[in-house]
Design a protein around this motif. Structure first.
Motif, PDB file in Angstrom:
ATOM      1  N   THR A  45       0.838  -1.202   0.000  1.00 37.46           N
ATOM      2  CA  THR A  45       0.000   0.000   0.000  1.00 37.46           C
ATOM      3  C   THR A  45       0.868   1.246   0.000  1.00 37.46           C
ATOM      4  N   GLY A  46       1.945   1.213   0.776  1.00 35.40           N
ATOM      5  CA  GLY A  46       2.877   2.334   0.796  1.00 35.40           C
ATOM      6  C   GLY A  46       3.452   2.606  -0.577  1.00 35.40           C
ATOM      7  N   SER A  47       3.809   1.544  -1.318  1.00 41.25           N
ATOM      8  CA  SER A  47       4.350   1.708  -2.670  1.00 41.25           C
ATOM      9  C   SER A  47       3.325   2.353  -3.598  1.00 41.25           C
ATOM     10  N   VAL A  48       2.084   1.890  -3.519  1.00 45.54           N
ATOM     11  CA  VAL A  48       1.035   2.434  -4.377  1.00 45.54           C
ATOM     12  C   VAL A  48       0.762   3.900  -4.044  1.00 45.54           C
ATOM     13  N   LEU A  49       0.758   4.235  -2.757  1.00 43.86           N
ATOM     14  CA  LEU A  49       0.515   5.627  -2.364  1.00 43.86           C
ATOM     15  C   LEU A  49       1.631   6.550  -2.837  1.00 43.86           C
ATOM     16  N   MET A  50       2.870   6.080  -2.775  1.00 41.06           N
ATOM     17  CA  MET A  50       3.974   6.912  -3.272  1.00 41.06           C
ATOM     18  C   MET A  50       3.828   7.150  -4.769  1.00 41.06           C
ATOM     19  N   ALA A  51       3.418   6.107  -5.512  1.00 41.88           N
ATOM     20  CA  ALA A  51       3.179   6.287  -6.943  1.00 41.88           C
ATOM     21  C   ALA A  51       2.001   7.217  -7.187  1.00 41.88           C
ATOM     22  N   PHE A  52       0.974   7.098  -6.370  1.00 47.41           N
ATOM     23  CA  PHE A  52      -0.207   7.950  -6.511  1.00 47.41           C
ATOM     24  C   PHE A  52       0.145   9.414  -6.239  1.00 47.41           C
ATOM     25  N   ALA A  53       1.056   9.642  -5.298  1.00 48.90           N
ATOM     26  CA  ALA A  53       1.494  11.011  -5.020  1.00 48.90           C
ATOM     27  C   ALA A  53       2.111  11.638  -6.270  1.00 48.90           C
ATOM     28  N   ALA A 107       0.244  16.093  -2.565  1.00 53.37           N
ATOM     29  CA  ALA A 107       1.291  15.204  -3.077  1.00 53.37           C
ATOM     30  C   ALA A 107       2.323  14.887  -1.997  1.00 53.37           C
ATOM     31  N   VAL A 108       2.743  15.914  -1.267  1.00 52.14           N
ATOM     32  CA  VAL A 108       3.752  15.699  -0.214  1.00 52.14           C
ATOM     33  C   VAL A 108       3.189  14.819   0.901  1.00 52.14           C
ATOM     34  N   THR A 109       1.965  15.106   1.327  1.00 56.77           N
ATOM     35  CA  THR A 109       1.342  14.326   2.397  1.00 56.77           C
ATOM     36  C   THR A 109       1.177  12.865   1.987  1.00 56.77           C
ATOM     37  N   THR A 110       0.711  12.651   0.768  1.00 54.23           N
ATOM     38  CA  THR A 110       0.500  11.285   0.277  1.00 54.23           C
ATOM     39  C   THR A 110       1.817  10.541   0.175  1.00 54.23           C
ATOM     40  N   PHE A 111       2.846  11.206  -0.350  1.00 54.28           N
ATOM     41  CA  PHE A 111       4.154  10.546  -0.494  1.00 54.28           C
ATOM     42  C   PHE A 111       4.738  10.185   0.868  1.00 54.28           C
ATOM     43  N   LEU A 112       4.659  11.115   1.816  1.00 51.85           N
ATOM     44  CA  LEU A 112       5.227  10.846   3.140  1.00 51.85           C
ATOM     45  C   LEU A 112       4.474   9.722   3.850  1.00 51.85           C
ATOM     46  N   ALA A 113       3.149   9.697   3.699  1.00 51.07           N
ATOM     47  CA  ALA A 113       2.359   8.618   4.305  1.00 51.07           C
ATOM     48  C   ALA A 113       2.725   7.278   3.682  1.00 51.07           C
ATOM     49  N   PRO A 140      -8.948   7.355  -2.096  1.00 54.24           N
ATOM     50  CA  PRO A 140      -9.853   8.509  -1.972  1.00 54.24           C
ATOM     51  C   PRO A 140      -9.547   9.397  -0.770  1.00 54.24           C
ATOM     52  N   LEU A 141      -9.026   8.785   0.304  1.00 52.37           N
ATOM     53  CA  LEU A 141      -8.685   9.559   1.496  1.00 52.37           C
ATOM     54  C   LEU A 141      -7.644  10.621   1.165  1.00 52.37           C
ATOM     55  N   PHE A 142      -6.617  10.223   0.409  1.00 47.55           N
ATOM     56  CA  PHE A 142      -5.558  11.175   0.049  1.00 47.55           C
ATOM     57  C   PHE A 142      -5.954  12.008  -1.176  1.00 47.55           C
ATOM     58  N   ALA A 143      -6.762  11.436  -2.064  1.00 45.53           N
ATOM     59  CA  ALA A 143      -7.233  12.203  -3.223  1.00 45.53           C
ATOM     60  C   ALA A 143      -8.140  13.348  -2.799  1.00 45.53           C
ATOM     61  N   ALA A 144      -8.750  13.221  -1.617  1.00 44.10           N
ATOM     62  CA  ALA A 144      -9.654  14.263  -1.119  1.00 44.10           C
ATOM     63  C   ALA A 144      -8.911  15.484  -0.599  1.00 44.10           C
ATOM     64  N   ILE A 145      -7.624  15.346  -0.307  1.00 39.73           N
ATOM     65  CA  ILE A 145      -6.875  16.450   0.310  1.00 39.73           C
ATOM     66  C   ILE A 145      -6.900  17.714  -0.550  1.00 39.73           C
TER      67      ILE A 145
END
Length: 490
Positions: A16-24, A49-55, A87-92
């Motif tokens: 999930t972390g890998s996917v979120l970094m790519a999504f950022a 983008a920064v928040t999603t990547f760091l998470a 969607p949680l991070f896309a909502a930011i």
């Protein structure tokens, strides 16, 4: 117990972390658009983008020691987590830029985009920053073929576990079928077709009179059957038969199984379409429901010109039964039978393996054939009559899965509708809101109709609708299996 939980959960969180970094990284695209248009949303996308990547980085680093090859059940857990977290991070960016909305509304909008539902809580779309409209439609495009299918195609670290992810995220009852020996090759092939349809749709919109920007974002939501628009009046903004014809063509095309497109392109032949009963069921639904709605509109004098009645019925029927959700008029004011027929048909019309939602046409065909077989067995109890799709017999387990899924779908839809009614909504609004969300249609009827939004619902109602969208996109069993005790046993 804690050790078991870590063994099951942490490897999934690592991916999930890998996917979120790519999504950022994908948030850079609307950031560039924001800077180009100078629409003032650059801070929101930078922060997102920064928040999603760091998470994502935190998840990846903190769970890297638990990394292992995925097994069967991991795909279901990962699919559910990803489709809840993205969607949680896309909502930011939505929450930071649109001051009038709460995070509940922002999450609902982002979930609606990533699940290609197109139920919106926003008004004044014509005046939104260009990058925000782009982001909403881009989310729909990513969700159309599936963020996880894209991940299987481009992230080699998923390894053989990619097969389990693909199975968990793919739609329809025939999930075991492989188009190529390697799942990653299948995912790449499907995404190339998806991208090619998007480009073709975009240029077709430009050729018929859309602006370049509108053509790009509407091609995203047409091919994904997502239905988001940059205008409050949706396709009524253009009032163009030519533009609507382009949309109709691509909605029909993308309501068809992409696996079928894959086979037809690989064989360079139309025979796969001609020999596919599900495809013909889909086309028959389009023609029959369009004809019926057109007749209703003429019979009830909603329109007196048959060409106008056919134009509006064709566009809105195909939009709804493909679970796209565009509209060119407020069909909520049509005779009640017309929108009700459209909503009911949307529950099963689109093909498995398409970007549409609902129960899927193949399951409907299997259930009809099973009912017919039971009639025959009443007359001839000793007869042996296997169920076939085309020339091929269907495994009994697939038939039972179709029956079980449909029963679960109906039970959940009824219960969720009752909850919405108990919370204060009228029966039409409550039922249509749940059906629209769990089928990923978008607009419902009454207070959540095409001329309205979901913004009038309370926070608990919106969270229930968000959950329904998640269930509809992942086809329920992928999510509900997580609530079984046996899932968490090693």
């Amino acid at each position: 117990m804690l050790r078991k939980l870590r063994f099951i959960l942490f490897p999934v969180l690592n991916l999930t972390g890998s996917v979120l970094m790519a999504f950022a990284g994908l948030m850079i695209v609307p950031l560039i658009i924001s800077l180009s248009f100078r629409d003032g949303a650059d801070f929101a996308f930078t922060t997102g983008a920064v928040t999603t990547f760091l998470a994502g980085l935190l998840l990846f680093v903190s769970t890297r020691s638990y990394k292992r090859e995925l097994i069967g059940r991991d795909g279901f857990l990962l699919a559910t987590i990803i489709w809840s977290a993205v969607p949680l991070f896309a909502a930011i960016p939505l929450y930071l830029n649109l001051e009038e909305i709460s995070f509940t509304l922002a999450y609902f909008e982002a979930m609606s985009g990533t699940t290609t539902t197109c139920a919106t809580v926003l008004t004044g779309l014509d005046n939104l920053p260009a990058s925000i409209n782009f982001w909403r439609c881009f989310l729909s495009w990513l969700g159309g073929m599936g963020i996880l299918v894209l991940a299987v195609a481009i992230l080699p670290l998923l390894g053989v576990g990619g097969a389990q992810i693909f199975k968990a995220e793919a739609s329809g009852p025939m999930k075991e079928s492989r188009l190529t020996p390697r799942i990653s090759d299948t995912a790449k092939g499907l995404w190339w077709i998806y991208a090619a349809f998007t480009v073709a749709c975009c240029f077709s919109y430009i050729a018929t009179g859309m602006s370049n920007f509108d053509a790009v974002i509407h091609s995203f939501t047409t091919v994904s059957l997502g239905g988001f628009s940059s205008h409050d009046s949706s396709f009524g903004y253009w009032n163009s038969g030519e533009i609507e014809s382009v949309a109709i063509f691509f909605m029909v095309l993308c309501g068809t199984s992409f696996s079928l497109h894959f086979l037809a392109i690989r064989k360079r032949s139309f025979l796969p379409y001609l020999r596919n009963p599900e495809f013909w069921g889909w086309i028959a639904s389009v023609v029959a429901v369009t004809g019926l709605v057109c007749w209703i509109l003429l019979e009830q004098k909603t329109y007196t010109d048959w060409t106008e009645a056919l134009r509006h019925s064709a566009f809105n029927v195909i939009s709804i039964i493909s679970t796209t959700g565009y509209c060119d008029t407020d069909y909520n004011v049509w005779p009640t039978a017309a929108p009700m027929l459209m909503m009911v048909t949307a529950c099963f019309a689109s093909c498995g393996g398409s970007t549409g939602g609902g129960i899927k046409m193949l399951r409907a065909l299997l259930i009809v054939k099973e009912v017919w077989r039971e009639f025959l067995l009443l007359l001839h109890p000793k007869a042996i009559r296997p169920i076939t799709i085309g020339e091929y017999p269907v495994n009994e387990r697939v038939v039972f899965q179709a029956l079980a899924y449909t029963q679960l779908w109906m039970i959940f839809t009824v219960l969720a509708s009752l909850v919405m009614m108990a919370s204060g909504l009228d029966i039409v609004t409550a039922t249509s809101a749940i059906v629209a969300c769990v089928t990923n249609i978008g607009p419902g009827l009454a207070n959540v109709g095409p001329a309205s939004t979901f913004a009038g619902l309370s926070a608990p109602q919106l969270w229930l609708c968000s959950f329904c969208m998640l269930l509809g996109r992942l086809e329920m069993m992928t999510v509900f299996v997580l609530f079984s005790r046996s899932f968490w046993r090693t």
